[in-house]
Design a protein around this motif. Structure first.
Motif, PDB file in Angstrom:
ATOM      1  N   ALA A  63       0.841  -1.199   0.000  1.00 10.81           N
ATOM      2  CA  ALA A  63       0.000   0.000   0.000  1.00 10.81           C
ATOM      3  C   ALA A  63       0.877   1.251   0.000  1.00 10.81           C
ATOM      4  CB  ALA A  63      -0.930  -0.010   1.208  1.00 10.81           C
ATOM      5  N   LEU A  64       1.935   1.232   0.782  1.00 10.20           N
ATOM      6  CA  LEU A  64       2.842   2.376   0.806  1.00 10.20           C
ATOM      7  C   LEU A  64       3.546   2.555  -0.531  1.00 10.20           C
ATOM      8  CD1 LEU A  64       4.333   1.893   4.377  1.00 10.20           C
ATOM      9  CD2 LEU A  64       2.799   3.735   3.625  1.00 10.20           C
ATOM     10  N   ARG A  65       3.949   1.457  -1.148  1.00  9.55           N
ATOM     11  CA  ARG A  65       4.587   1.545  -2.469  1.00  9.55           C
ATOM     12  C   ARG A  65       3.618   2.081  -3.513  1.00  9.55           C
ATOM     13  NH1 ARG A  65       8.018  -4.089  -2.223  1.00  9.55           N
ATOM     14  NH2 ARG A  65       9.832  -3.213  -1.153  1.00  9.55           N
ATOM     15  N   SER A  66       2.377   1.668  -3.415  1.00 11.18           N
ATOM     16  CA  SER A  66       1.360   2.164  -4.343  1.00 11.18           C
ATOM     17  C   SER A  66       1.166   3.670  -4.160  1.00 11.18           C
ATOM     18  CB  SER A  66       0.046   1.421  -4.107  1.00 11.18           C
ATOM     19  OG  SER A  66      -0.951   1.897  -4.965  1.00 11.18           O
ATOM     20  N   GLN A  67       1.152   4.106  -2.911  1.00  8.91           N
ATOM     21  CA  GLN A  67       1.045   5.543  -2.621  1.00  8.91           C
ATOM     22  C   GLN A  67       2.251   6.288  -3.191  1.00  8.91           C
ATOM     23  OE1 GLN A  67       0.765   6.336   1.572  1.00  8.91           O
ATOM     24  NE2 GLN A  67       0.516   8.526   1.279  1.00  8.91           N
ATOM     25  N   LEU A  68       3.442   5.705  -3.046  1.00  5.85           N
ATOM     26  CA  LEU A  68       4.654   6.315  -3.588  1.00  5.85           C
ATOM     27  C   LEU A  68       4.589   6.395  -5.111  1.00  5.85           C
ATOM     28  CD1 LEU A  68       7.472   7.484  -3.030  1.00  5.85           C
ATOM     29  CD2 LEU A  68       8.349   5.137  -3.141  1.00  5.85           C
ATOM     30  N   ASP A  69       4.107   5.339  -5.745  1.00  3.63           N
ATOM     31  CA  ASP A  69       3.973   5.341  -7.207  1.00  3.63           C
ATOM     32  C   ASP A  69       3.035   6.458  -7.680  1.00  3.63           C
ATOM     33  OD1 ASP A  69       5.672   3.162  -7.299  1.00  3.63           O
ATOM     34  OD2 ASP A  69       4.068   1.692  -7.634  1.00  3.63           O
ATOM     35  N   ARG A  70       1.922   6.648  -6.975  1.00  4.80           N
ATOM     36  CA  ARG A  70       0.980   7.728  -7.336  1.00  4.80           C
ATOM     37  C   ARG A  70       1.631   9.099  -7.148  1.00  4.80           C
ATOM     38  NH1 ARG A  70      -2.338   4.313  -4.506  1.00  4.80           N
ATOM     39  NH2 ARG A  70      -2.359   5.678  -2.678  1.00  4.80           N
TER      40      ARG A  70
END
Length: 96
Positions: A8-15
């Motif tokens: 979830a944190l990586r997805s937030q970083l990608d966004r």
């Protein structure tokens, strides 16, 4: 569960990275508009005082927000170099 949090944190970083790239693209587009104005009004591409203003504003932001000012200086050196390159192309200044 911790792995789901990491994803979830990586997805937030990608966004966030995508937003950052969109902002950079927008900034370059604005610089193209500025270059077109400079070309049409015979304004020199290089405006050293303006570069200083941008660098100082970034340094103040870093100091106020806990972002390393040396990092911001280096980042803006890259951003400014690229926008100068693009402005040169728009204005028609030969590059070496």
């Amino acid at each position: 569960m911790p792995e789901n949090l990491l994803e979830a944190l990586r997805s937030q970083l990608d966004r966030t990275d995508e937003q950052l790239l969109d902002v950079l693209r927008t900034r370059i587009g604005i610089c193209v508009d500025i270059a077109e104005y400079k070309r049409e009004h015979d304004v020199p591409m290089m405006q050293p005082h303006r570069i200083g203003i941008v660098q100082q504003r970034a340094a103040r932001y870093g100091e106020a927000n806990g972002v390393d000012t040396d990092f911001l200086r280096r980042l803006y050196d890259l951003i400014i170099a690229e926008t100068c390159r693009v402005e040169d192309l728009v204005i028609g200044v030969p590059t070496s």
